[in-house]
Design a protein around this motif. Sequence first.
Motif, short mmCIF file in Angstrom:
data_model
loop_
_atom_site.label_atom_id
_atom_site.label_comp_id
_atom_site.label_asym_id
_atom_site.label_seq_id
_atom_site.Cartn_x
_atom_site.Cartn_y
_atom_site.Cartn_z
N ARG A 119 0.84 -1.21 0.00
CA ARG A 119 0.00 0.00 0.00
C ARG A 119 0.87 1.25 0.00
O ARG A 119 0.61 2.21 -0.74
CB ARG A 119 -0.92 0.01 1.23
N GLN A 153 2.51 1.64 -3.45
CA GLN A 153 1.55 2.13 -4.42
C GLN A 153 1.27 3.62 -4.23
O GLN A 153 1.19 4.39 -5.20
CB GLN A 153 0.23 1.36 -4.29
N ALA A 154 1.14 4.04 -2.98
CA ALA A 154 0.89 5.45 -2.70
C ALA A 154 2.07 6.30 -3.14
O ALA A 154 1.92 7.43 -3.64
CB ALA A 154 0.62 5.66 -1.20
N ILE A 173 4.40 5.67 -5.59
CA ILE A 173 4.61 5.80 -7.04
C ILE A 173 3.43 6.45 -7.74
O ILE A 173 3.57 6.98 -8.86
CB ILE A 173 4.90 4.42 -7.68
N SER A 174 2.27 6.46 -7.09
CA SER A 174 1.11 7.09 -7.73
C SER A 174 0.97 8.56 -7.36
O SER A 174 0.17 9.28 -7.95
CB SER A 174 -0.18 6.35 -7.33
N GLY A 175 1.76 8.98 -6.36
CA GLY A 175 1.67 10.38 -5.92
C GLY A 175 0.52 10.56 -5.02
O GLY A 175 -0.19 11.42 -4.87
#
Length: 305
Positions: free
Chosen positions: A297, A300-301, A303-305
Amino acid sequence: MKDHAVTDPISEAIAQSRATPRQTLRATVPAMEDRLYTIHPVLDHGFVRAVDYMGDDSAIVQAARVSYGAGTKKARDDAGLIRYLMRHWHSTPFEMCELKLHVKLPVFVARQWIRHRTANVNEYSARYSILDREFYIPAEDHLAAQSTTNNQGRGQVLEGEEAARVLEILRHDSMRAYDSYEAMLSQDGQQGLARELARMNLPANIYTQWYWKVDLHNLFHFLRLRADAHAQYEIRAYADVICEMVKDWVPAAYAAFEDYRMNGAHLSGKGLDCLRRMLKGEQVSQEGSGMSAGEWREFQALISG
């Protein structure tokens, strides 16, 4: 109404210090000279003021070039060298700079702050002196409920009657505790309780003061944690003011710190491997990442900004 007054005779000493500039051969920073002894208000009664500082950006560079040799100067300009030091976690040159602050803050904030054990601290002593009747009472927009997802965080802001009820409790209990404190200290017809014992009845939102001296490397560590958006608001308010001071004091070092530490990111070996695979066009899932659900989690947070 906010009151950031400094108790006499300290205020007199501040005025005298600012009125009597002295010549010096040491490195000085004009923007920090302007800040010396100047009160920067924080919260309702608190403040931060710079009492002294040592070094500047050039002191960091000078220390590094002693280590790396004179040839370094030809390869990089000062700002570039500072960025190199920050990027590669070469912390010793940053320890050549020091800052001494006078801080007035609530006791519960001080107890968070003192966890940073890499500074020199001298606190106002309630064993010898009587604390002022000053308490931190949050503004309504900082009066929040407990977060339902984070045991250390805040949830929605309280409103209406509930906010008014909580504020009344805070004000009433603070004043009642101080009334009892004064009554126990009183020698009117009695001996009066020792100050070192009477202070234990005071709440954690009463204000204390201290002198706090720290080198730049450890100050950056403090600011990375306490000026972060996830830090508790009350200590973050102090950290934000100190950030502005440091930006004036060592602008090249602060810019590197902001870029690499505040706005940068650190990946684990597994995270780096996943990112490389993604850049090659591979589909990567948590199951194939080798990460736990929590790590995934956070990745993901990130690399997704």
